[in-house]
Design a protein around this motif. Structure first.
Motif, PDB file in Angstrom:
ATOM      1  N   GLU A 163      94.795  62.743  -3.687  1.00 15.71           N
ATOM      2  CA  GLU A 163      95.330  64.256  -3.586  1.00 15.71           C
ATOM      3  C   GLU A 163      96.451  64.258  -4.457  1.00 15.71           C
ATOM      4  N   VAL A 164      96.676  65.201  -5.420  1.00 16.92           N
ATOM      5  CA  VAL A 164      97.841  65.192  -6.538  1.00 16.92           C
ATOM      6  C   VAL A 164      98.410  66.616  -6.396  1.00 16.92           C
ATOM      7  N   THR A 192     101.633  59.832 -15.218  1.00 14.78           N
ATOM      8  CA  THR A 192     102.065  59.112 -13.543  1.00 14.78           C
ATOM      9  C   THR A 192     100.715  58.447 -13.264  1.00 14.78           C
ATOM     10  N   SER A 193     100.778  57.501 -12.452  1.00 11.50           N
ATOM     11  CA  SER A 193      99.962  56.413 -12.103  1.00 11.50           C
ATOM     12  C   SER A 193      99.777  56.228 -10.487  1.00 11.50           C
ATOM     13  N   SER A 194      98.599  55.934  -9.864  1.00 12.07           N
ATOM     14  CA  SER A 194      98.385  55.409  -8.619  1.00 12.07           C
ATOM     15  C   SER A 194      97.440  54.476  -8.490  1.00 12.07           C
ATOM     16  N   THR A 195      97.250  53.722  -7.304  1.00 10.64           N
ATOM     17  CA  THR A 195      96.644  52.461  -7.053  1.00 10.64           C
ATOM     18  C   THR A 195      95.475  52.851  -6.354  1.00 10.64           C
ATOM     19  N   VAL A 313      93.936  71.041  -6.433  1.00 11.13           N
ATOM     20  CA  VAL A 313      93.578  72.546  -6.179  1.00 11.13           C
ATOM     21  C   VAL A 313      94.408  72.613  -4.775  1.00 11.13           C
ATOM     22  N   ASN A 314      94.185  71.671  -3.732  1.00  5.35           N
ATOM     23  CA  ASN A 314      94.529  71.859  -2.404  1.00  5.35           C
ATOM     24  C   ASN A 314      96.185  71.336  -2.175  1.00  5.35           C
ATOM     25  N   ASN A 315      96.698  71.199  -3.389  1.00  6.14           N
ATOM     26  CA  ASN A 315      98.232  70.827  -2.934  1.00  6.14           C
ATOM     27  C   ASN A 315      98.948  71.562  -4.028  1.00  6.14           C
ATOM     28  N   PRO A 331      96.083  58.642  -2.611  1.00  4.29           N
ATOM     29  CA  PRO A 331      94.697  58.063  -2.844  1.00  4.29           C
ATOM     30  C   PRO A 331      94.192  57.581  -1.423  1.00  4.29           C
ATOM     31  N   ASP A 332      92.987  57.807  -1.009  1.00  2.00           N
ATOM     32  CA  ASP A 332      92.592  57.251   0.260  1.00  2.00           C
ATOM     33  C   ASP A 332      91.981  55.805  -0.096  1.00  2.00           C
ATOM     34  N   GLY A 333      91.271  55.045   0.731  1.00  3.90           N
ATOM     35  CA  GLY A 333      90.923  53.709   0.390  1.00  3.90           C
ATOM     36  C   GLY A 333      91.979  53.004   0.799  1.00  3.90           C
ATOM     37  N   PHE A 334      91.807  51.637   0.845  1.00  2.42           N
ATOM     38  CA  PHE A 334      92.547  50.588   1.180  1.00  2.42           C
ATOM     39  C   PHE A 334      92.025  49.082   0.933  1.00  2.42           C
ATOM     40  N   SER A 335      92.573  48.281   0.673  1.00  3.91           N
ATOM     41  CA  SER A 335      92.153  46.920   0.532  1.00  3.91           C
ATOM     42  C   SER A 335      92.099  46.011   1.719  1.00  3.91           C
ATOM     43  N   THR A 336      91.696  44.906   1.647  1.00  4.78           N
ATOM     44  CA  THR A 336      91.537  44.028   2.962  1.00  4.78           C
ATOM     45  C   THR A 336      92.754  43.872   3.574  1.00  4.78           C
TER      46      THR A 336
END
Length: 453
Positions: A163-164, A192-195, A313-315, A331-336
């Motif tokens: 989501e941006v 810009t960057s995200s993980t 769009v939604n932001n 971002p959604d998702g995640f590591s161990t």
């Protein structure tokens, strides 16, 4: 007769002294409930007779009842110390598979060697089962289970959406998209960057490069002093191109226009960026494609290909005449993740917390109450068992119905009032001395009678 009457008084005073002494001894016992000795008089007459001159035959102990008043809450630094602020009892069992149920207000819980939550005497805390959203699926006593912490680490989850929300500076100089080069900052306006994470939990860097597109207004170069501005009819000053990269490699947006541009010192790159279009008031108008999604990005570590939707769009994505600012990059998702602790809400929901920021519900603390709590049978360690007098247990969740809320990091202190107990101790002692004096008096009278010649 007077000997027996005074003797019953001594016995009653002894019971009162014992109950009071027990209260004083447990003034620091968490979850302890004070006892009160209750007495009744003895009156012996014939079944069908009535004598106006009949005298009572002494006193008897009617009951030693528990007083289940609320004790004060004492706050601690242990997360598994639990206190019930209101009605209710914790449900415990002697073992993970036992059917021997006890009820207690003492909330000194800990984790045993097998990962179960137990109290300081080794009894297992019982919980109601919950679903993945933490909703209780049953509040029956028969469905309660001991709660055990997860033995494994938290499983990873691949990123599927970012989501941006940001503002693109409308006054930024426009450039030709074909000259875009991520290594040359002058060829794009902002970045810009995200993980993000793949299905194995490995992290990747997703980067956005924003190019202010369009021919727009142009300023003559000769003569240099002429301030006049001419406008090109094909003005696309409200249009931006978004080039996406993953770990420094260009990625394509499915359905985006094709642009051939530079790419560092290597050969030119054919890439499909997304197009953002804004209204004249700076608000977001549309995008091409309507859903901005990368084509599947194969990974070399054995994980599934990454397919990421970039949601502008939604932001609050805008184009105002102000500096570039990112208000949301989520971002959604995640590591161990590894287990880092437990969180217990005031409604008793127990959640395991992992180092990747994920919380997983593992159980709901089960509470029980009784129609007649004073009918419970004490079994020591501030625990009680059900009896016929107490009635059957009513089970439920803290904060609902008759049940109080659970305070994590606190213990319920004994409800013994030490000052009142010391006064009662003196009273019981005086009662004992008075009955002993009655025996002495009766003995003197008897001696006098025996010595009559």
């Amino acid at each position: 007769m007077s000997f027996n009457t005074a003797l019953s008084g001594l016995q009653a005073a002894t019971v009162d002294l014992s109950a009071t002494s027990n209260n004083i001894a447990n003034v620091s016992t968490s979850g302890f409930k004070r006892s009160r000795a209750e007495f009744g008089d003895l009156f012996a007459v014939s079944p069908f007779g009535h004598s106006p001159t009949a005298i009572g035959s002494g006193v008897q102990v009617s009951s030693v009842s528990q007083q289940f008043g609320q004790g004060n809450l004492e706050f601690t630094e242990a997360n598994l110390d639990l206190a019930i602020n209101g009605q209710g009892f914790y449900i415990t069992k002697q073992s993970a598979t036992s059917s021997d149920i006890s009820y207690t207000r003492a909330g000194q819980f800990q984790i045993d060697a097998d990962g179960y939550i137990t109290n300081n005497t080794g009894q297992f805390l019982q919980t109601f089962p919950v679903d993945a959203n933490g909703e209780v699926t049953s509040t029956s006593l028969n469905t309660t289970n001991p709660v055990q912490l997860p033995a494994t680490t938290g499983s990873p989850q691949a990123t599927t959406e970012v989501e941006v929300g940001l503002n693109l500076n409308s006054t930024t100089a426009r450039t030709d998209p074909t000259t875009f080069n991520p290594s040359v900052s002058d060829t794009y306006a902002h970045s810009t960057s995200s993980t993000v994470f793949d299905s194995l939990g490995a992290s990747h860097v997703s980067t956005y490069y924003f190019v202010h597109d369009g021919d727009g207004p142009t300023t003559p170069t000769t003569p240099a002093t002429v301030p006049a501005v001419t406008t090109n009819p094909s003005d696309n000053s409200n249009q931006w191109l978004v080039f996406t990269y993953l770990d420094g490699a260009p990625t394509n947006i499915a359905g985006g226009p094709s642009v051939t541009h530079s790419n560092g010192t290597g050969p030119a790159v054919d890439q499909n960026p997304a197009v953002l279009q804004f209204n004249s008031d700076g608000s977001f108008a549309s995008s091409t494609p309507a859903s901005i999604q990368n084509v599947a990005l194969p990974q070399t570590n054995g994980s599934n290909p990454l397919t990421i939707t970039h949601d502008f769009v939604n932001n609050t994505t805008t184009q105002f005449s102000s500096s570039f600012a990112v208000s949301r990059l989520d971002p959604d998702g995640f590591s161990t993740g590894r287990l880092t602790g437990l969180d217990i809400s005031e409604t008793g929901l127990i959640q395991a917390k992992f180092s990747n920021g994920v919380s997983s519900p593992v159980g709901q603390v089960a509470l029980a109450d009784f129609s007649n709590s004073q009918g419970l049978r004490g079994v020591g360690n501030a625990s009680w068992k059900q009896t016929t007098d107490s009635g059957t247990p009513i089970t439920g969740i803290s904060g609902t119905g008759r049940f109080g809320l659970i305070q994590s990091g606190a213990l319920e202190a004994s409800n013994v009032d030490l000052t009142a107990e010391l006064v009662n101790l003196i009273t019981a002692q005086r009662n004992f001395q008075a009955n002993a004096r009655s025996i002495e008096t009766s003995n003197s009278i008897t001696d006098t009678i025996i010595q009559i010649r």
